[in-house]
Write an enzyme that holds these catalytic residues in place. Structure first.
Site, PDB file in Angstrom:
ATOM      1  N   ALA A   5       0.824  -1.211   0.000  1.00 57.84           N
ATOM      2  CA  ALA A   5       0.000   0.000   0.000  1.00 57.84           C
ATOM      3  C   ALA A   5       0.857   1.259   0.000  1.00 57.84           C
ATOM      4  O   ALA A   5       1.696   1.441   0.886  1.00 57.84           O
ATOM      5  CB  ALA A   5      -0.929   0.016   1.197  1.00 57.84           C
ATOM      6  N   GLY A  52       6.164   1.298   5.872  1.00 57.00           N
ATOM      7  CA  GLY A  52       7.074   0.324   5.281  1.00 57.00           C
ATOM      8  C   GLY A  52       7.225   0.514   3.780  1.00 57.00           C
ATOM      9  O   GLY A  52       8.333   0.456   3.241  1.00 57.00           O
ATOM     10  N   CYS A  53       6.125   0.754   3.104  1.00 60.14           N
ATOM     11  CA  CYS A  53       6.168   0.913   1.646  1.00 60.14           C
ATOM     12  C   CYS A  53       6.885   2.206   1.266  1.00 60.14           C
ATOM     13  O   CYS A  53       7.572   2.255   0.242  1.00 60.14           O
ATOM     14  CB  CYS A  53       4.762   0.874   1.070  1.00 60.14           C
ATOM     15  N   THR A  54       6.729   3.235   2.079  1.00 56.46           N
ATOM     16  CA  THR A  54       7.446   4.490   1.825  1.00 56.46           C
ATOM     17  C   THR A  54       8.944   4.277   2.003  1.00 56.46           C
ATOM     18  O   THR A  54       9.745   4.706   1.166  1.00 56.46           O
ATOM     19  CB  THR A  54       6.931   5.605   2.751  1.00 56.46           C
ATOM     20  N   ALA A  79      10.175   2.226  -1.049  1.00 52.44           N
ATOM     21  CA  ALA A  79      10.169   3.011  -2.290  1.00 52.44           C
ATOM     22  C   ALA A  79      11.281   4.060  -2.282  1.00 52.44           C
ATOM     23  O   ALA A  79      11.961   4.251  -3.295  1.00 52.44           O
ATOM     24  CB  ALA A  79       8.811   3.679  -2.483  1.00 52.44           C
TER      25      ALA A  79
END
Length: 161
Positions: A45, A50-52, A55
């Protein structure tokens, strides 16, 4: 529930073809990077911690990865509007692709049963598949951790600054 382990890719498998829309409204296909190594990473998401982290780690390593001949593609089940906002906010310059029906994630074995705080549900499994210039899987990494993943991947691929 979908059993992702039965559909997980293995080194030597032909990587499933796909075409998805990126944050700039362009269709992006795996075949667009034919002849190059392609890092296809699946994240659950946009704009979550975590995804930030993951990325931004890819963003910060993009020059050295590209210099070593690798293309980076991020894929999530997010709608394109959320991906656009994420890319703009975090200044992400590599393609982020919307897989809302999670068909590509399923084809790559990155969609299946997850457990969180005792609850079992279906969702995206944080995964990275490295596709070689010949279109075959070189590495297939499942259930990876967001923090430190890009650095471990760089070591696996022999990428240095």
């Amino acid at each position: 529930m979908t059993d992702a382990t039965s559909s997980r890719l293995q080194p030597g498998d032909v990587a499933p073809a796909f075409t998805l829309q990126d944050q700039d409204g362009r269709p992006v296909s795996l075949r667009d990077s034919a002849g190059k190594s392609t890092i296809v990473y699946f994240y659950p998401a946009a704009s979550t911690p975590g995804c930030t982290t993951q990325a931004c780690d890819f963003r910060d390593s993009l020059a050295s990865l590209a210099g070593a001949g690798h293309v980076v593609l991020g894929i999530s089940p997010d709608p394109i509007g959320k991906i656009i906002r994420f890319a703009q906010k975090e200044q992400l310059t590599f393609p982020l692709l919307s897989d809302e029906d999670h068909a590509v994630a399923q084809a790559y074995g990155a969609w299946g049963e997850k457990k969180n705080y005792g609850k079992v549900y279906e969702g995206l499994i944080r995964s990275t598949v490295v596709v070689g210039p010949d279109g075959r899987v070189v590495h297939a990494l499942y259930n990876v951790k967001a923090t430190g993943h890009v650095e471990r991947l760089r070591r696996l691929l022999g990428v240095t600054d």
